[in-house]
Each structure stands twice: as C-alpha cells, then as structure tokens.
Design a protein around this motif. Structure first.
Motif, PDB file in Angstrom:
ATOM      1  N   PRO A 223       0.790  -1.231   0.000  1.00  0.00           N
ATOM      2  CA  PRO A 223       0.000   0.000   0.000  1.00  0.00           C
ATOM      3  C   PRO A 223       0.823   1.282   0.000  1.00  0.00           C
ATOM      4  CG  PRO A 223      -0.918  -1.589   1.544  1.00  0.00           C
ATOM      5  CD  PRO A 223       0.391  -2.153   1.087  1.00  0.00           C
ATOM      6  N   SER A 224       2.088   1.212   0.390  1.00  0.00           N
ATOM      7  CA  SER A 224       2.919   2.422   0.379  1.00  0.00           C
ATOM      8  C   SER A 224       3.157   2.925  -1.044  1.00  0.00           C
ATOM      9  CB  SER A 224       4.268   2.151   1.054  1.00  0.00           C
ATOM     10  OG  SER A 224       4.987   1.133   0.374  1.00  0.00           O
ATOM     11  N   ILE A 225       2.946   2.069  -2.044  1.00  0.00           N
ATOM     12  CA  ILE A 225       3.074   2.475  -3.443  1.00  0.00           C
ATOM     13  C   ILE A 225       1.738   3.098  -3.868  1.00  0.00           C
ATOM     14  CG2 ILE A 225       3.574   1.752  -5.792  1.00  0.00           C
ATOM     15  CD1 ILE A 225       5.907   1.381  -3.886  1.00  0.00           C
ATOM     16  N   GLY A 226       1.763   4.389  -4.145  1.00  0.00           N
ATOM     17  CA  GLY A 226       0.524   5.096  -4.438  1.00  0.00           C
ATOM     18  C   GLY A 226      -0.104   4.720  -5.754  1.00  0.00           C
ATOM     19  N   TYR A 227       0.720   4.354  -6.751  1.00  0.00           N
ATOM     20  CA  TYR A 227       0.204   3.965  -8.065  1.00  0.00           C
ATOM     21  C   TYR A 227       1.206   3.030  -8.711  1.00  0.00           C
ATOM     22  CZ  TYR A 227      -1.688   4.284 -12.822  1.00  0.00           C
ATOM     23  OH  TYR A 227      -2.220   3.991 -14.053  1.00  0.00           O
ATOM     24  N   VAL A 228       0.690   2.018  -9.432  1.00  0.00           N
ATOM     25  CA  VAL A 228       1.535   1.078 -10.156  1.00  0.00           C
ATOM     26  C   VAL A 228       1.191   1.189 -11.635  1.00  0.00           C
ATOM     27  CG1 VAL A 228       2.258  -1.316 -10.419  1.00  0.00           C
ATOM     28  CG2 VAL A 228       1.586  -0.461  -8.166  1.00  0.00           C
ATOM     29  N   ALA A 229       2.134   1.709 -12.424  1.00  0.00           N
ATOM     30  CA  ALA A 229       1.950   1.904 -13.867  1.00  0.00           C
ATOM     31  C   ALA A 229       2.512   0.689 -14.588  1.00  0.00           C
ATOM     32  CB  ALA A 229       2.659   3.178 -14.324  1.00  0.00           C
ATOM     33  N   LEU A 230       1.624  -0.137 -15.128  1.00  0.00           N
ATOM     34  CA  LEU A 230       2.034  -1.407 -15.709  1.00  0.00           C
ATOM     35  C   LEU A 230       2.067  -1.363 -17.234  1.00  0.00           C
ATOM     36  CD1 LEU A 230      -0.091  -3.778 -13.451  1.00  0.00           C
ATOM     37  CD2 LEU A 230       2.400  -3.485 -13.357  1.00  0.00           C
ATOM     38  N   GLY A 231       2.955  -2.160 -17.788  1.00  0.00           N
ATOM     39  CA  GLY A 231       3.007  -2.420 -19.214  1.00  0.00           C
ATOM     40  C   GLY A 231       3.086  -3.911 -19.438  1.00  0.00           C
ATOM     41  N   TYR A 246      -2.939  -1.429 -15.956  1.00  0.00           N
ATOM     42  CA  TYR A 246      -2.327  -1.376 -17.278  1.00  0.00           C
ATOM     43  C   TYR A 246      -2.979  -0.240 -18.053  1.00  0.00           C
ATOM     44  CZ  TYR A 246      -0.423  -6.082 -16.475  1.00  0.00           C
ATOM     45  OH  TYR A 246       0.262  -7.161 -15.981  1.00  0.00           O
ATOM     46  N   SER A 247      -2.157   0.597 -18.659  1.00  0.00           N
ATOM     47  CA  SER A 247      -2.721   1.639 -19.517  1.00  0.00           C
ATOM     48  C   SER A 247      -3.221   1.049 -20.824  1.00  0.00           C
ATOM     49  CB  SER A 247      -1.670   2.709 -19.823  1.00  0.00           C
ATOM     50  OG  SER A 247      -0.605   2.165 -20.585  1.00  0.00           O
ATOM     51  N   GLY A 248      -2.635  -0.084 -21.236  1.00  0.00           N
ATOM     52  CA  GLY A 248      -2.946  -0.678 -22.528  1.00  0.00           C
ATOM     53  C   GLY A 248      -2.113  -0.065 -23.631  1.00  0.00           C
TER      54      GLY A 248
END
Length: 417
Positions: A223-231, A246-248
């Motif tokens: 939870p300490s990670i505010g956002y996870v930007a995935l590819g 995932y942004s896609g």
C-alpha cells in the motif's frame, strides 16, 4: 502532481508485413498535443517501446524526435521509460546520458553491486513539479529476465528460483524508495510484467517467462506504493484495485484488439495521496475492418458493399486494414482473385485472407492455422498426436523452459554491447 501513464507503443511493428509508421506518428503527434494541453509533471512509458530488440532507424527516429519535441514544448516535464520484454535493455539505455539533458530517463536493466545487493539508486527517478520540488519517486522496474535476477548475478542466494529473484528485486527497491522519500512525496512504481488475474488479448502478447510463472502477484506492490503503472498486457484494466493498472497499448496490435478502447491514463496526486485517475481515449488513425467468417458468396457480397471509394481524398497510408475470413467446402484456387475483384476501386488494404473448411460431416469445424496457435499449443497438439494423451504439467514446464531459453538467446543476439 499530475502524471500520464502509457505503455506498449511497439514502434516499428510489422503488421502482416506492413509497417505502421503512419499510425505511430499520428499517436505521438496526438500525445504531444495532449501533454501540452494537460501539462503533466511526468510521462511514464512502461515498456515495449519498440516491437523488436533491433528496431529500424525509422522507429528509433520516432522515439527520439518525440522526446526532443516534448522537451522543447514542456522543458520541465520528466520522461521515465523502461524496457519491456520486446526491447533490448542495453539499447534503451544506450543514449541515456544525452537523454538526461532532456529530462528523460531510460532504464533497461537491473544491476548488482559487488556485495550482491541491488543497485537500487539507478532505478529511482525523482519526479518534480513545475517549481522544481521533488513530489514523487518513480520506481522504474524494466522487464526482469531470469538471467538478471537469479544465480550469482543476484548475489548467489537465490539460485535458479525466478520468482524469488523478482521478489528480492521488488523488496530491495521498495525499501530503498521508502528510505529516500520525504513527507509529502508519493511513490509510483512502473513495471513491465504480467500480473495474476489480468485479462490477456487473444494473440498479441508473447509468453515471457517459464511455465505459469509469467503471472506475478499484485502483492509485490504494498500500500505504500501510491500507483503502479504497468506495461505488457494490451487491454487497459486495473488489477484488483484502482491504483494498480495497465494503460494498454495505444494501437490495436492485432485484429483481436480492435474492439476495446485504447487510451493513456492521467493521474493526480495531492502529496502522497492518489486523488484522481482518468482514462484519455486515443483517436484511431487507421480503422481495422474484418469480414467473415462466412461462406464465400456472403463474403463477396459484403466486400462489394464496403463504402470506401478510392476517390475519398484519404492518402493510402490512412486506408483501413482489412482481414477476410472465408468458409469453404474445398480449396478454391481463384479465392484471392475473387476477393480482389470484389474490392476493385475500394480504399482498403487487404492484409490477410483466412480460410476455414468443413471436415467430413462435422459441424462447421474451423481449420486452425499456425497463426492461431502459440508454441505451447502446437507442442501440446504434437504430443497428443504422438502419445494419445495430453502432456502433464512437468512436461509442459520443461517445454516452456526450453522455449524461454531460445527467446533469451535471440534477445542476447540482438543486444547492443
């Protein structure tokens, strides 16, 4: 702080033998305008920047021209980019010293210090607001190949356990980020991986690890990670909770991806708190048309009815892609000629004709082509035919281990020293 998350550009993709330079250029022109309008503090590019480890000069020019133009229009914007499984980590990092002068950071590999600990410092990218204050840290995790996170390169204590190696990298990097952050600074992780429970497109993502271990747990991101930007996965989606997504891909990489939206993601933080997430739809520069599967006479009738005349003023590079699927009782030597005749005078690019045949008295059972199957499915069919039973889990795992070793060997051959 405002961020834009995008991934899986696949610059230089060959689409049934045709390049997609025009579509990628349209996307990057659109993205430039969106960045100038929305004025984010950072752009996150979560891997698979290129489609192959040795991209063409044309594809590389697209990327680096984009980065230069971004800096010219938005001198305070930070760009953070990681390598995906399609990329060469060394190639992504090669122009790093020059890119940093443009406030662009390119991370392609994880490195280990002499004492066996992760070199976490190089993977932490400071994200500043327009006043030059560090408001977040980006934990930039490129695609983690087994050779990078197992064995002696990972300190000797992990052995060949790939998942343990990945877990160790995440834990070390998160620990370093939490130690570095100051009150009011957010943590944003960027990763190129397949998380368990995420939806996969039909054909476009190649296997990236061995056995079933390409699926990682979202629990790697506390939870300490505010956002996870995935590819890596091309379908835009969240995984378990809104902060992990995932942004896609910006373009449909295959006809199987044409029916869901393509987007980038805008997110806003107030201090450490993620306040808002918004999907920004990407306009499609080139349409993707599919006709069939249907009997030949129906297919020909539908093709003749397509309202795409060549005199519509649209340049050829913007003509729609066309996939035609035909059901037949027996092979037809004049199939392509009939289809091309039905398309005479129409502004479309025919890139694929697929045929399906009836088998005996069975109900419209479709013939399967090599393009419809991945390596594992082909192996399982061959095993079934040879031994009369499906291979067990251990055999499939061994096959996938061999397959991954081949993919890694191809990748090493394509690496830039």
């Amino acid at each position: 702080m405002k961020l834009i998350h995008t991934a899986d550009w696949h610059l230089g993709q060959s689409f049934h033998g045709q390049d997609r330079h025009y579509e990628h250029r349209c996307f990057l022109d659109w993205l430039l305008d969106e960045l100038e309008t929305r004025r984010p503090d950072a752009l996150l590019i979560a891997g698979d920047v290129f489609d192959v480890v040795n991209p063409s000069m044309k594809a590389q020019e697209l990327l680096y021209d984009f980065i230069v133009q971004v800096h010219e229009r938005l001198p305070r914007l930070t760009v953070a980019m990681i390598a995906g499984n399609h990329d060469s980590g060394a190639r992504i990092e090669l122009p790093g010293p020059l890119m940093k002068r443009l406030r662009a950071h390119a991370l392609g590999r994880v490195l280990w210090l002499d004492d066996g600990t992760l070199d976490a410092e190089r993977l932490l990218v400071p994200l500043e607001n327009e006043r030059g204050e560090i408001k977040a840290w980006c934990l930039a995790l490129p695609f983690l190949r087994p050779a990078e996170v197992t064995g002696s390169r990972a300190g000797g204590e992990i052995g060949d356990d790939y998942i343990k190696g990945i877990t160790r990298v995440h834990e070390a990097l998160i620990s370093a980020a939490e130690a570095k952050r100051q009150p009011g600074q957010a943590l944003v992780a960027m990763s190129h991986a397949h998380l368990r429970g995420a939806a996969v497109s039909e054909h476009s993502e190649r296997p990236i690890v061995i056995g079933g271990e390409e699926s990682l747990s979202a629990a790697l991101f506390p939870p300490s990670i505010g956002y996870v930007a995935l590819g890596h996965l091309h379908r835009p989606q969240q995984v378990g909770e809104p902060r992990i997504r995932y942004s896609g891909s910006p373009l449909p990489m295959d006809f199987s991806e044409r029916d869901y939206p393509h987007q980038v993601v805008e997110l806003e933080f107030i201090d450490e708190t993620l306040e808002r997430i918004r999907a920004i739809p990407i306009p499609r520069a080139v349409d993707m048309l599919r006709v069939g599967p249907a009997p030949l006479e129906n297919v020909l009738e539908e093709l003749k009815g397509l309202e795409v005349p060549k005199d519509n003023g649209i340049s050829r590079e913007a003509w729609p892609w066309l996939d035609v699927r035909v059901r037949l009782d027996a092979p037809r030597v004049d199939l392509r000629a009939q289809i091309e005749a039905a398309l005479h005078g129409k502004a479309v690019r025919l890139i694929c004709i697929s045929t399906e045949y009836r088998r005996g008295n069975a109900k419209d059972e479709a013939a399967v082509t090599l393009d419809d199957l991945g390596p594992q499915a082909l192996f399982e069919r061959a095993w079934q035919r040879e031994y009369g039973a499906a291979p067990d889990e251990d055999v499939v795992d061994d096959f996938n281990a061999l397959l991954q070793s081949v993919l890694d060997a191809e990748h090493r051959e394509g690496e830039t020293p």
